[in-house]
Motif scaffolding. Structure first.
Motif, short mmCIF file in Angstrom:
data_model
loop_
_atom_site.label_atom_id
_atom_site.label_comp_id
_atom_site.label_asym_id
_atom_site.label_seq_id
_atom_site.Cartn_x
_atom_site.Cartn_y
_atom_site.Cartn_z
N LEU A 165 0.83 -1.20 0.00
CA LEU A 165 0.00 0.00 0.00
C LEU A 165 0.86 1.25 0.00
N GLU A 166 1.91 1.26 0.80
CA GLU A 166 2.77 2.44 0.86
C GLU A 166 3.46 2.69 -0.48
N ALA A 167 3.82 1.62 -1.18
CA ALA A 167 4.54 1.77 -2.44
C ALA A 167 3.62 2.15 -3.59
N GLY A 168 2.36 1.70 -3.58
CA GLY A 168 1.49 1.93 -4.71
C GLY A 168 1.81 0.99 -5.85
N VAL A 169 1.02 1.08 -6.91
CA VAL A 169 1.19 0.16 -8.03
C VAL A 169 2.58 0.29 -8.65
N ASP A 170 3.02 1.51 -8.89
CA ASP A 170 4.31 1.69 -9.56
C ASP A 170 5.48 1.21 -8.71
N GLY A 171 5.36 1.31 -7.39
CA GLY A 171 6.46 0.90 -6.53
C GLY A 171 6.43 -0.54 -6.08
N ALA A 172 5.27 -1.20 -6.27
CA ALA A 172 5.14 -2.59 -5.81
C ALA A 172 5.62 -3.54 -6.90
N GLY A 173 6.93 -3.61 -7.05
CA GLY A 173 7.52 -4.45 -8.07
C GLY A 173 7.66 -5.90 -7.63
N ALA A 174 8.57 -6.61 -8.29
CA ALA A 174 8.70 -8.05 -8.07
C ALA A 174 9.11 -8.38 -6.64
N VAL A 175 9.94 -7.55 -6.02
CA VAL A 175 10.38 -7.84 -4.66
C VAL A 175 9.22 -7.72 -3.68
N THR A 176 8.45 -6.64 -3.80
CA THR A 176 7.27 -6.47 -2.94
C THR A 176 6.28 -7.60 -3.15
N GLN A 177 6.09 -7.99 -4.40
CA GLN A 177 5.17 -9.09 -4.70
C GLN A 177 5.67 -10.41 -4.09
N ALA A 178 6.98 -10.63 -4.15
CA ALA A 178 7.53 -11.85 -3.57
C ALA A 178 7.32 -11.89 -2.06
N GLU A 179 7.42 -10.75 -1.40
CA GLU A 179 7.16 -10.70 0.04
C GLU A 179 5.71 -11.04 0.34
N LEU A 180 4.79 -10.57 -0.50
CA LEU A 180 3.39 -10.94 -0.33
C LEU A 180 3.18 -12.43 -0.52
N LEU A 181 3.84 -13.00 -1.52
CA LEU A 181 3.68 -14.43 -1.78
C LEU A 181 4.28 -15.28 -0.67
#
Length: 608
Positions: A144-160
């Protein structure tokens, strides 16, 4: 050889492990590598998918059973392998694998250890569950803090990674929400035509709400927040089903296909899905796939207009028909929408249908009655409206103005073109099936349309009186409209202010903006004072306080002893955003129920 096969789905824990193994330098290059690899052609040989990264490097993805479940199933031929950026890039470019149910079994949980058993009914969450929920919350707050543009592969991997840990801890509902957030983030970053910001906002709200509540919930509330990992199929006996319609499925998780809805003689709804990893092309073609149910040998398009006799049926709580070895099904005659038993679906008053849909929307997805969100209405088309978010057609349903929107904006599907064509025929009478959209005005996403009973004039000109149009698949032509078609009024009428009396959009646009652009977008000076005053004047004092706290949480940053700015408090911002999002949803449902209320005797029809 060249081909257009999509990459197979990759289990969340595989993607998380590959990204975690990268060096900090390669992590900074991961987003660019993922975008580059996603544009490369994919060839397939059995369970092996090959991607030519460059003239010297080929990457292989092995998917035994249809999905990648081990880190070693992704292999790269470059000199830096296995520590190269290509392997996690391939995982990031592929759909996320979800536990899928077997025919008559529950969802399999792809894991290397068994999921935790649920605690007793009145016990609080276990320490392992609380830790997994906290990890999910932190990952969601970072996205949420990063937004769509900032939520790249690393942020997505943390979610997964957090989703995998939550599934092992016995938290399937928040785990599924995290996977959904990742799928919608990928769709947004890839400029997928099917992406909707509202869907991502909803998924993120579900993730944060469930992970936040688990720490303190007990009893039935905790069971609701945990969700169910398995979809039980219960004996359904013998069923006589009548096809209703088929709709395309294009999920943000990278899955696509078709769902065909049917009803029995008592009006109970059932569905026959065919959903698998894929994109809009699969969704557009899936209606011609053969139904896999017993001995039935008909396509989904045929089933939506025919019927089935099923013996030994098994049915899940969400109305999904099982396809086990003991199930027997043969084709039978169907029924038109104006004939028994299907006509009973349109007999319920619209406001009662809306109440039922709103009540179901408040339940977890796995506890909603099958088809509860569907509305069955007779209406008259009036005129197109200019509104944010896509084309809208104003219609009249027994004096109630209803806004009709396309169920999906993807150009590969027929929804948008069909809606635009219907908007050129004011006075056209329709019998429709739509999905309720909660909001201040009555709104539906159109799914299927047919002729009202007894209509021969201002109605669709279909080949058969019993026929209907699946608006996601069947492309209407001008010859299908009544002749002579009335000319549309000059210009396009502006849509009414959705919040003339309750400006809820002031909150919604900020929660959406935070999701799209991140915390920094709300940290900038704006018109908070004016919006806060408008909310108070409308009687939404709680909303006024929430919008103020949301901007404060976004902008407030402390300083260290040297006067340097400290990082923003992502946890506080996530809590403020969640409070605003939940409040917006609650008020929207209340306004929606009021908007669908039965018209009074002095309420006039919608002006054409």
């Amino acid at each position: 050889m060249t081909d257009t096969h999509p990459l197979p789905p990759v289990a969340p824990e595989v993607t998380a492990a590959l990204v975690a193994a990268l060096s900090p330098r390669l992590r900074r290059r991961l987003d660019a590598a993922t975008a580059k690899l996603a544009a490369r052609p994919v060839s397939r040989d059995g369970d092996t998918y090959r991607v030519t990264v460059d003239e010297e490097t080929t990457l292989e993805v092995h998917a035994p059973g249809g999905s990648v479940t081990a880190v070693d199933d992704i292999r790269c031929g470059c000199l830096l392998a296995p520590g190269c950026v290509h392997r996690p890039a391939a995982a990031g470019a592929a759909p996320v694998a979800r536990p899928e149910p077997a025919a008559d079994a529950g969802d399999a949980v792809p894991s290397d250890e068994p999921p935790e058993e649920p605690p007793p009914s009145e016990a609080p969450a276990t320490p392992r569950q609380r830790a997994a929920a906290a990890e999910l919350w932190a990952a969601g707050a970072a996205a949420l803090e990063a937004g769509v543009d900032g939520a790249g592969a690393v942020t997505q991997a943390e979610l997964l990674a957090a989703a995998h840990a939550a599934r092992l801890a016995g938290l399937p509902r928040p785990a599924a929400a995290a996977v959904s957030v990742v799928g919608r983030l990928r769709a947004a970053r890839a400029a997928d035509p099917a992406y909707r910001l509202a869907d991502l906002t909803e998924a993120l709200r579900e993730l944060l709400a469930t992970s936040h509540g688990i720490a303190t919930a007990t009893g039935p509330r905790l069971a609701e927040l945990r969700g169910t990992a398995r979809r039980p199929y219960l004996p359904g006996g013998s069923l006589r089903l009548y096809g209703l319609f088929s709709e395309p499925v294009l999920a943000g998780s990278g899955h696509a296909g078709v769902v065909t809805w049917a009803a029995d003689a008592d009006g109970r709804l059932f569905r026959v899905p065919d959903v698998a990893p894929g994109g809009a092309e699969r969704a557009a073609a899936a209606v011609e796939r053969t139904v896999r149910l017993g001995d039935a040998a008909l396509t989904h398009r045929e089933l939506s207009r025919a019927g089935l006799v099923v013996s030994g049926a098994t049915v899940s709580p969400d109305g999904r028909l099982g396809a086990g070895a003991a199930v027997r099904a043969v084709q039978a005659g169907g029924a038109g929408w104006h004939e028994p038993p299907l006509d009973r679906l349109w007999a319920e008053p619209p406001h009662r249908q809306a109440e039922r849909a709103l009540a179901a929307a408040a339940l977890p997805e796995d506890r909603r009655p099958p088809g509860a969100e569907l509305l069955f209405l007779d209406l008259t088309c009036r005129r197109p409206l200019r509104a944010a978010g896509g084309d809208v057609l104003l219609a009249d349903c027994a004096g109630l103005p209803i806004h009709l929107a396309a169920a999906d904006e993807d150009p590969a599907l027929a929804h948008r073109d069909n809606l635009r064509l219907l908007a050129t025929a004011p006075g056209l009478r329709l019998r429709v099936v739509g999905r309720l959209v909660p909001g201040p005005e009555p709104r539906l996403r159109l799914l299927a349309a047919g002729r009202p009973p007894g209509e021969a004039g201002q109605a669709l000109r279909l080949a058969e009186p019993r026929a209907h149009v699946d608006l996601g698949y069947d492309r209407l032509q001008r010859t299908d409209l009544p002749e002579p078609a009335a000319a549309a009024p000059p210009g396009v009428a502006p849509a009414a202010d959705e919040a003339a009396h309750a400006p809820l959009h002031l909150l919604r646009r900020r929660t959406d903006r935070a999701v799209a652009a991140g915390r920094r977008a709300l940290a900038l000076p704006g018109t908070v004072g004016d919006d806060r005053a408008r909310l108070r004047r409308a009687g939404l004092a709680t909303g006024a306080g929430l919008i103020e706290e949301l901007h404060r949480a976004a902008a407030d940053r402390g300083r260290d002893v040297f006067g340097r700015l400290l990082p923003a408090d992502a946890d506080r911002f996530a809590r403020a955003w969640l409070a605003a999002a939940l409040y917006t949803e609650s008020v929207a449902h209340a306004l929606c129920a009021a908007a669908w209320a039965a018209p009074t005797a002095d309420t006039g029809a919608v002006s054409a």
